[in-house]
Design a protein around this motif. Sequence first.
Motif, PDB file in Angstrom:
ATOM      1  N   LEU A   1      39.162  34.959  31.143  1.00  0.00           N
ATOM      2  CA  LEU A   1      39.463  33.536  31.021  1.00  0.00           C
ATOM      3  C   LEU A   1      38.600  32.732  31.985  1.00  0.00           C
ATOM      4  N   GLU A   2      38.040  31.636  31.515  1.00  0.00           N
ATOM      5  CA  GLU A   2      37.267  30.760  32.392  1.00  0.00           C
ATOM      6  C   GLU A   2      38.179  30.080  33.411  1.00  0.00           C
ATOM      7  N   PHE A   3      37.610  29.761  34.573  1.00  0.00           N
ATOM      8  CA  PHE A   3      38.347  29.085  35.643  1.00  0.00           C
ATOM      9  C   PHE A   3      39.560  29.909  36.095  1.00  0.00           C
ATOM     10  N   ALA A   4      39.404  31.241  36.121  1.00  0.00           N
ATOM     11  CA  ALA A   4      40.533  32.137  36.403  1.00  0.00           C
ATOM     12  C   ALA A   4      41.124  31.895  37.789  1.00  0.00           C
ATOM     13  N   THR A   5      40.253  31.743  38.809  1.00  0.00           N
ATOM     14  CA  THR A   5      40.752  31.559  40.175  1.00  0.00           C
ATOM     15  C   THR A   5      41.550  30.268  40.295  1.00  0.00           C
ATOM     16  N   MET A   6      41.013  29.182  39.767  1.00  0.00           N
ATOM     17  CA  MET A   6      41.681  27.883  39.832  1.00  0.00           C
ATOM     18  C   MET A   6      43.020  27.916  39.092  1.00  0.00           C
ATOM     19  N   LEU A   7      43.031  28.508  37.910  1.00  0.00           N
ATOM     20  CA  LEU A   7      44.271  28.585  37.129  1.00  0.00           C
ATOM     21  C   LEU A   7      45.287  29.505  37.797  1.00  0.00           C
ATOM     22  N   GLY A   8      44.803  30.558  38.461  1.00  0.00           N
ATOM     23  CA  GLY A   8      45.711  31.443  39.199  1.00  0.00           C
ATOM     24  C   GLY A   8      46.369  30.729  40.364  1.00  0.00           C
ATOM     25  N   ILE A   9      45.594  29.886  41.066  1.00  0.00           N
ATOM     26  CA  ILE A   9      46.157  29.113  42.182  1.00  0.00           C
ATOM     27  C   ILE A   9      47.215  28.138  41.667  1.00  0.00           C
ATOM     28  N   ILE A  10      46.927  27.493  40.536  1.00  0.00           N
ATOM     29  CA  ILE A  10      47.905  26.566  39.948  1.00  0.00           C
ATOM     30  C   ILE A  10      49.191  27.300  39.573  1.00  0.00           C
TER      31      ILE A  10
ATOM     32  N   GLY B   1      58.830  26.294  37.038  1.00  0.00           N
ATOM     33  CA  GLY B   1      57.510  26.517  37.612  1.00  0.00           C
ATOM     34  C   GLY B   1      56.603  27.418  36.781  1.00  0.00           C
ATOM     35  N   PRO B   2      57.089  28.598  36.362  1.00  0.00           N
ATOM     36  CA  PRO B   2      56.230  29.474  35.554  1.00  0.00           C
ATOM     37  C   PRO B   2      55.711  28.817  34.283  1.00  0.00           C
ATOM     38  N   LEU B   3      56.549  28.027  33.621  1.00  0.00           N
ATOM     39  CA  LEU B   3      56.112  27.321  32.410  1.00  0.00           C
ATOM     40  C   LEU B   3      55.056  26.277  32.744  1.00  0.00           C
ATOM     41  N   ILE B   4      55.295  25.509  33.823  1.00  0.00           N
ATOM     42  CA  ILE B   4      54.336  24.478  34.234  1.00  0.00           C
ATOM     43  C   ILE B   4      53.002  25.115  34.593  1.00  0.00           C
ATOM     44  N   GLY B   5      53.039  26.256  35.301  1.00  0.00           N
ATOM     45  CA  GLY B   5      51.813  26.921  35.708  1.00  0.00           C
ATOM     46  C   GLY B   5      51.064  27.570  34.565  1.00  0.00           C
ATOM     47  N   ALA B   6      51.791  27.962  33.503  1.00  0.00           N
ATOM     48  CA  ALA B   6      51.151  28.656  32.373  1.00  0.00           C
ATOM     49  C   ALA B   6      50.500  27.693  31.392  1.00  0.00           C
ATOM     50  N   VAL B   7      50.981  26.456  31.310  1.00  0.00           N
ATOM     51  CA  VAL B   7      50.484  25.509  30.298  1.00  0.00           C
ATOM     52  C   VAL B   7      48.975  25.278  30.395  1.00  0.00           C
ATOM     53  N   PRO B   8      48.396  24.980  31.588  1.00  0.00           N
ATOM     54  CA  PRO B   8      46.930  24.754  31.630  1.00  0.00           C
ATOM     55  C   PRO B   8      46.136  25.976  31.184  1.00  0.00           C
ATOM     56  N   ALA B   9      46.572  27.187  31.578  1.00  0.00           N
ATOM     57  CA  ALA B   9      45.842  28.406  31.207  1.00  0.00           C
ATOM     58  C   ALA B   9      45.888  28.634  29.698  1.00  0.00           C
ATOM     59  N   VAL B  10      47.059  28.479  29.104  1.00  0.00           N
ATOM     60  CA  VAL B  10      47.187  28.692  27.658  1.00  0.00           C
ATOM     61  C   VAL B  10      46.398  27.628  26.897  1.00  0.00           C
ATOM     62  N   ALA B  11      46.430  26.382  27.375  1.00  0.00           N
ATOM     63  CA  ALA B  11      45.700  25.302  26.696  1.00  0.00           C
ATOM     64  C   ALA B  11      44.195  25.558  26.707  1.00  0.00           C
ATOM     65  N   LEU B  12      43.657  25.938  27.875  1.00  0.00           N
ATOM     66  CA  LEU B  12      42.226  26.230  27.962  1.00  0.00           C
ATOM     67  C   LEU B  12      41.854  27.452  27.120  1.00  0.00           C
ATOM     68  N   ALA B  13      42.740  28.457  27.122  1.00  0.00           N
ATOM     69  CA  ALA B  13      42.463  29.651  26.323  1.00  0.00           C
ATOM     70  C   ALA B  13      42.454  29.323  24.830  1.00  0.00           C
TER      71      ALA B  13
END
Length: 345
Positions: free
Chosen positions: A231-240, A251-263
Amino acid sequence: MSWWKEKRTYRYLFLVLLMSLIIYFLYLVRQLFLPFILAIVLVYLLNPLVGRMEKRGSQRVAAILILYLGVIIVVTSLLMYGVPRMVNQLETLVESIPVYTDQVEGIVRNVQQRFADSTMPPGVHQIVDERIRWAELRLLEVVRNVMDFLLALLANLFNFALAPVLAFYIMKDLEHLKKWGISQVPREWTEDVLYLAKEIDHVFASFIRGHLTVVFIVGVLTSLAFIFIGLEFATMLGIIAGLAELIPYFGPLIGAVPAVALALLQSKWLALKVIIAVFVIQQLEGTVISPKILGNSVGLHPLAIIIALLAGGHLFGIAGMLLAVPLAAIARILVSFTWAKLNSP
């Protein structure tokens, strides 16, 4: 002698006036709270280690300085590795924004065209169009809030630099501060105040040390998982995703939304892999990591936590959700204590 002529009455009136002035002063300087809050977080994180070093014969000031040196070395190492990587990812993200924007606009136009071609009643069409426009506005608002947050971080660099200085002096004189605080409490209240202080301290210690440990572990695991699946931007998305762990349940849902959207913008198969990775990490966090580290650290029923989160988010946004749980736990302690006192013989 009448009660209004007693010296005790004037003493209480003076204390009420003094507390009112202090509260009003704190309200006026509320913008300066950030370095003190960060300093308290540092104290809770580092003071146990300072105590252990003291027991082994180190001077308190020397122990604090040694810990600071260790923290500086670790943070500098992380920054030397992480900052260039983050900068590269941010540059790539900035370059990719027009592409992603075109993709999102294409998806929105697709959805609008499908609804326009459908045989739904005009009223339903209007409602759907309004909801699509509402979603677009909310998305723009989220992006704007993220940019405001990043700019606020830059604007508060002085506060971040001031926090370790404040934490140093608090840790250095912590025992003296405790003794001074106890000496200001009337003798008949000492036992009750010490009990409440101990309970509140336990809540803060568990929340700060425990949750930050969970944040770190989940952030590292998520970053590694995203890197592994490509996944692109893996480090940044992991920090989020890690920081989102500070918000229980949501929290887990909020943190997962940007990663799933970019994917999703890259491929549906990648989005599925991201969802699976997040699900596995959250199962691990929920069944192994959090129970081992946190336990029942705040002593609140899950329903009470959810209500506190919803209320905090509604009133104060993300900051309210972050502070909702510890404040609700402190409120529980105070209410339980007061109720027990009122019902005691």
